[in-house]
Design a protein around this motif. Structure first.
Motif, PDB file in Angstrom:
ATOM      1  N   ILE A   1       0.865  -1.184   0.000  1.00 14.35           N
ATOM      2  CA  ILE A   1       0.000   0.000   0.000  1.00 14.35           C
ATOM      3  C   ILE A   1       0.896   1.227   0.000  1.00 14.35           C
ATOM      4  O   ILE A   1       1.730   1.392   0.905  1.00 14.35           O
ATOM      5  CB  ILE A   1      -0.906   0.038   1.256  1.00 14.35           C
ATOM      6  N   ASN A   2       0.754   2.055  -1.023  1.00 16.11           N
ATOM      7  CA  ASN A   2       1.539   3.284  -1.079  1.00 16.11           C
ATOM      8  C   ASN A   2       0.849   4.335  -0.210  1.00 16.11           C
ATOM      9  O   ASN A   2      -0.282   4.718  -0.462  1.00 16.11           O
ATOM     10  CB  ASN A   2       1.628   3.757  -2.535  1.00 16.11           C
ATOM     11  N   VAL A   3       1.547   4.783   0.825  1.00  7.12           N
ATOM     12  CA  VAL A   3       0.919   5.718   1.778  1.00  7.12           C
ATOM     13  C   VAL A   3       1.490   7.132   1.661  1.00  7.12           C
ATOM     14  O   VAL A   3       1.218   7.988   2.500  1.00  7.12           O
ATOM     15  CB  VAL A   3       1.082   5.217   3.234  1.00  7.12           C
ATOM     16  N   GLN A   4       2.279   7.370   0.601  1.00  7.21           N
ATOM     17  CA  GLN A   4       2.968   8.670   0.498  1.00  7.21           C
ATOM     18  C   GLN A   4       2.009   9.855   0.456  1.00  7.21           C
ATOM     19  O   GLN A   4       2.341  10.931   0.918  1.00  7.21           O
ATOM     20  CB  GLN A   4       3.880   8.683  -0.735  1.00  7.21           C
ATOM     21  N   ASN A   5       0.809   9.613  -0.117  1.00 12.82           N
ATOM     22  CA  ASN A   5      -0.144  10.725  -0.223  1.00 12.82           C
ATOM     23  C   ASN A   5      -1.125  10.779   0.947  1.00 12.82           C
ATOM     24  O   ASN A   5      -2.026  11.604   0.963  1.00 12.82           O
ATOM     25  CB  ASN A   5      -0.914  10.629  -1.539  1.00 12.82           C
ATOM     26  N   PHE A   6      -0.949   9.879   1.916  1.00 10.26           N
ATOM     27  CA  PHE A   6      -1.825   9.877   3.087  1.00 10.26           C
ATOM     28  C   PHE A   6      -1.404  10.986   4.058  1.00 10.26           C
ATOM     29  O   PHE A   6      -0.213  11.278   4.183  1.00 10.26           O
ATOM     30  CB  PHE A   6      -1.726   8.542   3.838  1.00 10.26           C
ATOM     31  N   ALA A   7      -2.375  11.585   4.729  1.00  9.33           N
ATOM     32  CA  ALA A   7      -2.028  12.532   5.795  1.00  9.33           C
ATOM     33  C   ALA A   7      -1.325  11.771   6.909  1.00  9.33           C
ATOM     34  O   ALA A   7      -1.652  10.613   7.174  1.00  9.33           O
ATOM     35  CB  ALA A   7      -3.300  13.189   6.318  1.00  9.33           C
ATOM     36  N   LYS A   8      -0.355  12.436   7.549  1.00 11.48           N
ATOM     37  CA  LYS A   8       0.357  11.781   8.651  1.00 11.48           C
ATOM     38  C   LYS A   8      -0.603  11.531   9.799  1.00 11.48           C
ATOM     39  O   LYS A   8      -1.536  12.314  10.021  1.00 11.48           O
ATOM     40  CB  LYS A   8       1.518  12.665   9.121  1.00 11.48           C
ATOM     41  N   GLY A   9      -0.376  10.438  10.496  1.00 12.35           N
ATOM     42  CA  GLY A   9      -1.238  10.137  11.636  1.00 12.35           C
ATOM     43  C   GLY A   9      -1.490   8.646  11.770  1.00 12.35           C
ATOM     44  O   GLY A   9      -0.835   7.829  11.124  1.00 12.35           O
ATOM     45  N   ILE A  10      -2.448   8.343  12.619  1.00 14.95           N
ATOM     46  CA  ILE A  10      -2.750   6.946  12.931  1.00 14.95           C
ATOM     47  C   ILE A  10      -3.908   6.443  12.062  1.00 14.95           C
ATOM     48  O   ILE A  10      -4.906   7.139  11.879  1.00 14.95           O
ATOM     49  CB  ILE A  10      -3.129   6.800  14.427  1.00 14.95           C
ATOM     50  N   TYR A  11      -3.740   5.235  11.536  1.00 18.93           N
ATOM     51  CA  TYR A  11      -4.800   4.590  10.757  1.00 18.93           C
ATOM     52  C   TYR A  11      -5.051   3.199  11.332  1.00 18.93           C
ATOM     53  O   TYR A  11      -4.193   2.628  12.014  1.00 18.93           O
ATOM     54  CB  TYR A  11      -4.377   4.453   9.287  1.00 18.93           C
ATOM     55  N   LEU A  12      -6.218   2.668  11.045  1.00 23.66           N
ATOM     56  CA  LEU A  12      -6.522   1.297  11.433  1.00 23.66           C
ATOM     57  C   LEU A  12      -6.598   0.437  10.179  1.00 23.66           C
ATOM     58  O   LEU A  12      -7.390   0.734   9.277  1.00 23.66           O
ATOM     59  CB  LEU A  12      -7.845   1.234  12.205  1.00 23.66           C
ATOM     60  N   LEU A  13      -5.771  -0.585  10.130  1.00 23.84           N
ATOM     61  CA  LEU A  13      -5.807  -1.532   9.026  1.00 23.84           C
ATOM     62  C   LEU A  13      -6.680  -2.698   9.471  1.00 23.84           C
ATOM     63  O   LEU A  13      -6.419  -3.309  10.503  1.00 23.84           O
ATOM     64  CB  LEU A  13      -4.399  -2.018   8.694  1.00 23.84           C
ATOM     65  N   LYS A  14      -7.718  -2.998   8.694  1.00 19.29           N
ATOM     66  CA  LYS A  14      -8.623  -4.086   9.061  1.00 19.29           C
ATOM     67  C   LYS A  14      -8.606  -5.174   8.006  1.00 19.29           C
ATOM     68  O   LYS A  14      -8.660  -4.882   6.806  1.00 19.29           O
ATOM     69  CB  LYS A  14     -10.059  -3.573   9.230  1.00 19.29           C
ATOM     70  N   VAL A  15      -8.482  -6.415   8.473  1.00 19.03           N
ATOM     71  CA  VAL A  15      -8.667  -7.582   7.601  1.00 19.03           C
ATOM     72  C   VAL A  15      -9.661  -8.462   8.327  1.00 19.03           C
ATOM     73  O   VAL A  15      -9.334  -9.065   9.357  1.00 19.03           O
ATOM     74  CB  VAL A  15      -7.345  -8.334   7.353  1.00 19.03           C
ATOM     75  N   GLY A  16     -10.857  -8.515   7.831  1.00 21.00           N
ATOM     76  CA  GLY A  16     -11.895  -9.258   8.540  1.00 21.00           C
ATOM     77  C   GLY A  16     -12.122  -8.620   9.903  1.00 21.00           C
ATOM     78  O   GLY A  16     -12.318  -7.409  10.018  1.00 21.00           O
ATOM     79  N   THR A  17     -12.073  -9.440  10.947  1.00 20.88           N
ATOM     80  CA  THR A  17     -12.325  -8.922  12.287  1.00 20.88           C
ATOM     81  C   THR A  17     -11.045  -8.434  12.960  1.00 20.88           C
ATOM     82  O   THR A  17     -11.076  -7.937  14.073  1.00 20.88           O
ATOM     83  CB  THR A  17     -12.936 -10.017  13.170  1.00 20.88           C
ATOM     84  N   ALA A  18      -9.909  -8.602  12.274  1.00 20.84           N
ATOM     85  CA  ALA A  18      -8.632  -8.235  12.893  1.00 20.84           C
ATOM     86  C   ALA A  18      -8.266  -6.795  12.545  1.00 20.84           C
ATOM     87  O   ALA A  18      -8.475  -6.345  11.419  1.00 20.84           O
ATOM     88  CB  ALA A  18      -7.543  -9.180  12.425  1.00 20.84           C
ATOM     89  N   THR A  19      -7.750  -6.087  13.524  1.00 19.89           N
ATOM     90  CA  THR A  19      -7.393  -4.688  13.331  1.00 19.89           C
ATOM     91  C   THR A  19      -5.959  -4.457  13.775  1.00 19.89           C
ATOM     92  O   THR A  19      -5.526  -5.005  14.777  1.00 19.89           O
ATOM     93  CB  THR A  19      -8.325  -3.794  14.173  1.00 19.89           C
ATOM     94  N   LYS A  20      -5.246  -3.663  13.009  1.00 20.95           N
ATOM     95  CA  LYS A  20      -3.874  -3.315  13.381  1.00 20.95           C
ATOM     96  C   LYS A  20      -3.692  -1.808  13.248  1.00 20.95           C
ATOM     97  O   LYS A  20      -4.085  -1.218  12.253  1.00 20.95           O
ATOM     98  CB  LYS A  20      -2.900  -4.060  12.457  1.00 20.95           C
ATOM     99  N   LYS A  21      -3.138  -1.208  14.271  1.00 19.74           N
ATOM    100  CA  LYS A  21      -2.900   0.224  14.261  1.00 19.74           C
ATOM    101  C   LYS A  21      -1.649   0.519  13.422  1.00 19.74           C
ATOM    102  O   LYS A  21      -0.610  -0.097  13.621  1.00 19.74           O
ATOM    103  CB  LYS A  21      -2.699   0.723  15.692  1.00 19.74           C
ATOM    104  N   ILE A  22      -1.772   1.478  12.483  1.00 17.47           N
ATOM    105  CA  ILE A  22      -0.640   1.826  11.610  1.00 17.47           C
ATOM    106  C   ILE A  22      -0.334   3.313  11.805  1.00 17.47           C
ATOM    107  O   ILE A  22      -1.244   4.132  11.813  1.00 17.47           O
ATOM    108  CB  ILE A  22      -1.010   1.621  10.112  1.00 17.47           C
ATOM    109  N   ALA A  23       0.940   3.626  11.933  1.00 15.03           N
ATOM    110  CA  ALA A  23       1.323   5.048  12.030  1.00 15.03           C
ATOM    111  C   ALA A  23       1.967   5.456  10.703  1.00 15.03           C
ATOM    112  O   ALA A  23       2.955   4.870  10.262  1.00 15.03           O
ATOM    113  CB  ALA A  23       2.309   5.232  13.182  1.00 15.03           C
ATOM    114  N   VAL A  24       1.381   6.460  10.069  1.00 13.37           N
ATOM    115  CA  VAL A  24       1.963   7.013   8.845  1.00 13.37           C
ATOM    116  C   VAL A  24       2.708   8.273   9.230  1.00 13.37           C
ATOM    117  O   VAL A  24       2.143   9.159   9.860  1.00 13.37           O
ATOM    118  CB  VAL A  24       0.873   7.321   7.796  1.00 13.37           C
ATOM    119  N   GLU A  25       4.000   8.340   8.846  1.00 18.15           N
ATOM    120  CA  GLU A  25       4.794   9.524   9.245  1.00 18.15           C
ATOM    121  C   GLU A  25       5.486  10.149   8.040  1.00 18.15           C
ATOM    122  O   GLU A  25       5.436   9.617   6.951  1.00 18.15           O
ATOM    123  CB  GLU A  25       5.796   9.153  10.340  1.00 18.15           C
TER     124      GLU A  25
END
Ligand SMILES: [Zn+2]
Length: 405
Positions: free
Chosen positions: A381-405
């Motif tokens: 996933i190319n995140v270069q154009n994402f605003a910096k901050g915290i995102y939640l990556l979800k696959v089914g019922t599983a969630t992972k916190k991602i920090a974009v900096e």
């Protein structure tokens, strides 16, 4: 580049492509070794593994304290109500539905190279659909020649899994009593430990050892009392359980006796007798197959503990890297790097591919900012154009916190 060098490089590349994987398993079985005698015996080679192990001297037998059903549970990862083996004749069994774990591992990686060296022929003759590339019968109680056969297997650079089984401790128990106060029984444990020392030396001497990731499991099938086993006494049910390597946490697990699990009446398995939450927190027989299998197929992202098609009872004791989460009820996925500035890799999505589960990114305020239904085990996933901050990556019922900096 000379033609000769090019040819050499091509040969090297071909060899590399066909070389076996780095994650490998050595499973050592010692029949009929009750926990108190095992702790008392002088076993420097097995003890040498403990510092790098998840281990327990209070692992409780969850089925029938006989070799047939016990080793079947150890190899298949399911209790006897599923594999149906209740005695040493193996006359009833369901190895079609619940095959030993090498067969399951080969459903994922067909080229895995698996060997068994066993002093008890039924482990080879009667446990069918087992997936061994080589099955070597050793003479009962031979110990040293058995270790020598294991050492020959360990000299195969392509080997991925070796199961070596020693029977002499159980035999000494039957002849002279299963007891920590019986020096013959304790000495039998020490002799097997010594032979295991030779096997471990051969493992560490593999030219490729430094680049390999071995999980070493050492287990017994049951204890014993007086001249026998097969009952529900503490002496028969108290087990020890060792899994050593960098893939597991280094910890000792202690559990009080949860009571008997051997709740069969007319061969009907009474599940009310089984304390499943407790079993999930303490290493038991089905965990051997599940942990070994998980190690062998780890790179696929499949977690055998939760793969519904396999319907296994055991728990995987493998450590999972930071960023790993459950994907629904099956499989695991990996996210890296995290924090991420440019490209986020999500790996281990085989289950999501199979089940058409989308991978989604949400901002912290709950807005979906990105999503895809994966068609491959790994996505970027190319995140270069994402605003910096915290995102939640979800696959089914599983969630992972991602920090974009
Ligand atoms: Zn026995």
């Amino acid at each position: 580049m000379t033609k000769r060098l090019l040819a050499l490089l091509l040969i090297f590349n071909a060899a590399f492509l066909f070389a076996s994987q780095n994650r490998k398993v050595l499973l050592i079985g010692i029949d009929g070794t009750r926990s108190d005698a095992f702790q008392l015996a002088n076993t420097p080679h097995i003890d040498g593994l403990l510092a790098t192990s998840t281990y327990s001297y209070d692992s409780w037998h969850t089925g029938i304290t006989m070799s047939g059903p016990s080793w079947t549970t150890i190899l298949t990862g399911v209790q006897w109500n599923k594999h149906l083996v209740t005695g040493n004749s193996f006359s009833a069994n369901d190895f079609t539905t619940y095959p030993p774990f090498p067969t399951l591992a080969k459903q994922v990686y067909p080229n895995l190279n698996c060997s068994i060296v066993a002093e008890w022929d039924p482990l080879i003759d009667n446990i069918t659909n087992a997936g061994w590339n080589r099955a070597i019968k050793a003479r009962d109680e031979s110990t040293w020649p058995t270790a020598d056969s294991a050492i020959i297997e360990l000299q195969n650079p392509d080997l991925d899994l070796l199961f070596v089984y020693f029977d002499s401790v159980d035999m000494r128990g039957h002849y002279t009593t299963f007891s920590p106060s019986n020096p013959i029984y304790v000495k039998a444990i020490e002799a097997v430990d010594s032979a295991i020392g030779n096997v471990l030396d051969a493992l560490y001497a593999r030219p490729t050892y430094a680049a390999e990731d071995w999980l070493i499991l050492v287990v017994t099938d049951h204890g014993g009392t007086s001249f026998f086993h097969g009952g529900n006494s503490v002496e028969e049910r108290q087990m020890w359980w060792i899994a050593s390597g960098s893939a597991v946490a280094h910890q000792q697990i202690t559990k009080a006796d949860p009571g008997t699990y051997n709740c069969r009446s007319n061969l009907v398995y009474d599940t009310a007798c089984v304390d499943l939450p407790l079993l999930k927190n303490s290493p038991t027989h089905p965990d051997v197959a599940v942990t070994a299998l998980h190690h062998l197929i780890y790179e696929s992202g499949i977690n055998p503990e939760t793969k519904t098609e396999w319907n296994l009872d055991g728990k995987s004791w493998l450590l999972t890297p930071t960023g790993i989460d459950e994907v629904g009820m099956s499989g695991t996925f990996f996210v890296y790097p995290n924090p991420v500035a440019e490209e986020l890799t999500v790996r281990g999505l085989q289950y999501a591919v199979e089940k058409q589960i989308p991978v989604e990114l949400f901002s912290v305020d709950g807005k979906k900012v990105w999503s895809v239904t994966p068609t491959a085990n790994t996505i970027a996933i190319n995140v270069q154009n994402f605003a910096k901050g915290i995102y939640l990556l979800k696959v089914g019922t599983a969630t992972k916190k991602i920090a974009v900096e």
